[in-house]
Scaffold this motif. Structure first.
Motif, mmCIF file in Angstrom:
data_model
loop_
_atom_site.group_PDB
_atom_site.id
_atom_site.type_symbol
_atom_site.label_atom_id
_atom_site.label_comp_id
_atom_site.label_asym_id
_atom_site.label_seq_id
_atom_site.Cartn_x
_atom_site.Cartn_y
_atom_site.Cartn_z
ATOM 1 N N ARG A 1 75.540 118.811 103.668
ATOM 2 C CA ARG A 1 75.102 117.582 104.075
ATOM 3 C C ARG A 1 73.849 117.635 104.838
ATOM 4 O O ARG A 1 73.132 116.635 105.176
ATOM 5 C CB ARG A 1 76.261 116.689 104.146
ATOM 6 N N PHE A 2 73.792 118.933 105.745
ATOM 7 C CA PHE A 2 72.624 119.020 106.869
ATOM 8 C C PHE A 2 71.756 119.728 106.414
ATOM 9 O O PHE A 2 71.754 120.635 105.572
ATOM 10 C CB PHE A 2 73.409 119.401 108.175
ATOM 11 N N GLY A 3 70.622 119.531 106.865
ATOM 12 C CA GLY A 3 69.430 120.502 106.570
ATOM 13 C C GLY A 3 69.300 121.200 107.970
ATOM 14 O O GLY A 3 69.372 120.795 108.956
ATOM 15 N N TYR A 4 68.421 122.315 107.866
ATOM 16 C CA TYR A 4 68.078 122.898 109.184
ATOM 17 C C TYR A 4 66.702 123.879 108.776
ATOM 18 O O TYR A 4 66.346 124.159 107.761
ATOM 19 C CB TYR A 4 69.181 123.977 109.567
ATOM 20 N N MET A 5 65.940 124.290 109.745
ATOM 21 C CA MET A 5 65.219 125.372 109.815
ATOM 22 C C MET A 5 65.515 126.663 109.709
ATOM 23 O O MET A 5 66.278 127.140 110.654
ATOM 24 C CB MET A 5 64.279 124.970 111.097
ATOM 25 N N PRO B 1 69.380 130.645 110.502
ATOM 26 C CA PRO B 1 68.852 129.721 111.320
ATOM 27 C C PRO B 1 67.552 130.100 112.062
ATOM 28 O O PRO B 1 67.729 131.110 112.613
ATOM 29 C CB PRO B 1 70.021 129.026 112.088
ATOM 30 N N GLY B 2 66.615 129.208 112.090
ATOM 31 C CA GLY B 2 65.294 129.649 113.054
ATOM 32 C C GLY B 2 65.282 128.481 114.117
ATOM 33 O O GLY B 2 65.870 127.470 114.346
ATOM 34 N N GLU B 3 64.095 128.751 114.848
ATOM 35 C CA GLU B 3 63.740 127.902 115.934
ATOM 36 C C GLU B 3 62.599 127.098 115.704
ATOM 37 O O GLU B 3 61.196 127.999 115.373
ATOM 38 C CB GLU B 3 63.888 128.510 117.016
ATOM 39 N N GLU B 4 62.225 125.858 116.228
ATOM 40 C CA GLU B 4 61.149 125.268 116.147
ATOM 41 C C GLU B 4 59.844 125.627 116.940
ATOM 42 O O GLU B 4 58.747 125.712 116.527
ATOM 43 C CB GLU B 4 61.158 123.538 116.518
ATOM 44 N N ASP B 5 60.188 126.148 118.116
ATOM 45 C CA ASP B 5 59.231 126.687 119.013
ATOM 46 C C ASP B 5 58.708 127.878 118.672
ATOM 47 O O ASP B 5 57.513 128.135 118.835
ATOM 48 C CB ASP B 5 59.998 126.975 120.437
ATOM 49 N N ILE B 6 59.477 128.743 117.568
ATOM 50 C CA ILE B 6 59.040 129.922 117.301
ATOM 51 C C ILE B 6 57.844 129.440 115.926
ATOM 52 O O ILE B 6 56.976 130.076 115.806
ATOM 53 C CB ILE B 6 59.900 130.708 116.672
ATOM 54 N N GLN C 1 61.003 119.694 103.161
ATOM 55 C CA GLN C 1 61.635 120.914 102.518
ATOM 56 C C GLN C 1 63.115 120.999 102.389
ATOM 57 O O GLN C 1 63.652 121.540 101.438
ATOM 58 C CB GLN C 1 61.291 122.255 103.404
ATOM 59 N N ASN C 2 63.846 120.161 103.326
ATOM 60 C CA ASN C 2 65.398 120.132 103.170
ATOM 61 C C ASN C 2 65.822 118.962 102.317
ATOM 62 O O ASN C 2 66.856 118.195 102.368
ATOM 63 C CB ASN C 2 65.905 119.964 104.489
#
Length: 346
Positions: A70-74, A119-124, A178-179
């Motif tokens: 139910r969640f999205g992520y980078m 999982p990735g990071e927004e700052d990257i 995208q999610n």
């Protein structure tokens, strides 16, 4: 380029050059097709932000949230190629995964196989969008780490802050699209110093802060810097690596301890790293209940399966020279105390 290491040329300059040459035409197509949609897009469901210093268990926590469909992520693909995530992700990600599997490529930062869905990071992602206000640049240019990391994490300069907010929202909108508009669970350690700014952008956001014993954070961050050497653009010669660790941790922690006071009780939960590792399912249940998230029982089977699949994962053991160990405990005394309060509260 002055101060450029030979390893940086092979591990960073070459891949970046290939990326810019090959991806640039594709990027222009994606911008042409999606620019208006991104600009007009509104994120309906506020994100959940995972806070905590590097090596505090933030990635493991995001992996657990990712078990809940139910969640999205980078993910890793999105933070490496954020300019292509909307139009090309499904195709390029499959190709890259096949290549990675054939080469048995590793994610050296987390000691797992290279999985482009990890999982990735927004700052990257911001760095890969060539945003100059990503603290991640500090890891590539260690001689400028302290100044750059402090400026781009705390964002105290009004001009820098507004520019960062604009670029960050652009990226998060793309992640949300995208999610398929799912509520996002986002994890980037510098966000630990940006609670007030994130609340400005997302007034209904929720936060999970994960605390790990500062001594363990220090020794594990040492390993992070060791792995990062492979990707540095600038030389680390003459840099006091220990001071980078001290200053980076203090930058995030001082801001967090000050800004968490602006959050309501049901907007923040603080958890202990050891509890998350030793009693994972129960700790996740507490997070869902405290933050009033979706019904936990829906996610329980997938979270339990993920935990069982990771039973053979071996945690590294770390040690420091006695004098440095003592200095860490003295210099970070108030952070040890903060960690103990969270540990006892759980």
């Amino acid at each position: 380029m002055k101060g450029l290491s030979s390893k940086g040329i092979f591990n960073v300059i070459l891949p970046w050059s290939i990326k810019l040459i090959v991806f640039e035409p594709l990027r222009l197509v994606e911008v042409f097709i999606f620019k208006k949609k991104i600009n007009n897009y509104s994120i309906k469901q506020s994100p959940i932000f995972i806070l905590g210093h590097y090596r505090s268990g933030t990635t493991f926590l995001q992996c657990l949230f990712a078990c809940d469909s139910r969640f999205g992520y980078m993910d890793v693909f999105q933070h490496i190629a954020p300019e292509l995530m909307l139009l090309y992700k499904s195709t390029l990600k499959k190709i890259l995964q096949v290549i990675s599997n054939i080469l048995k490529a590793k994610n050296h930062f987390h000691r797992v196989r290279l999985d482009w869905s990890f999982p990735g990071e927004e700052d990257i992602g911001l760095m890969n969008l060539l945003c100059e206000y990503s603290p991640t640049w500090g890891f590539l240019f260690p001689q400028k780490f302290i100044k750059h990391f402090t400026q781009c994490s705390k964002l105290e300069n009004p001009v820098v802050r507004e520019k960062w907010k604009h670029r960050y929202m652009y990226l998060v909108k793309k992640i949300s699209l995208q999610n398929n508009h799912k509520p996002l669970v986002l994890k980037s350690p510098p966000n630990t110093a940006r609670i007030v700014i994130l609340k400005e952008l997302f007034p209904d956001a929720k936060f999970v802060y994960i605390s790990r014993e500062p001594y363990e954070v220090f020794v594990s961050t040492e390993r992070l810097w060791h792995v990062s050497k492979k990707y540095m653009l600038g030389s680390i010669k003459g840099v006091d690596k220990n001071e980078l660790i001290f200053m980076g941790f203090e930058t995030l922690m001082n801001a967090y301890l000050e800004q968490k006071l602006f959050l309501k009780p049901d907007e923040l939960i603080e958890i202990n790293y050891d509890d998350l590792i030793s009693d994972t399912v129960s700790t996740m249940n507490k997070i869902y209940v405290h933050l009033k998230l979706n019904e936990f029982e829906y996610a329980r089977p997938d979270i339990e399966k993920f935990v069982n699949d990771k039973k053979d994962y071996i945690r590294l053991t770390h040690s420091l020279p006695e004098k440095l160990n003592a200095y860490v405990k003295i210099r970070w005394e108030k952070y040890f105390q903060a960690h103990e309060r969270i540990k006892n509260k759980m």
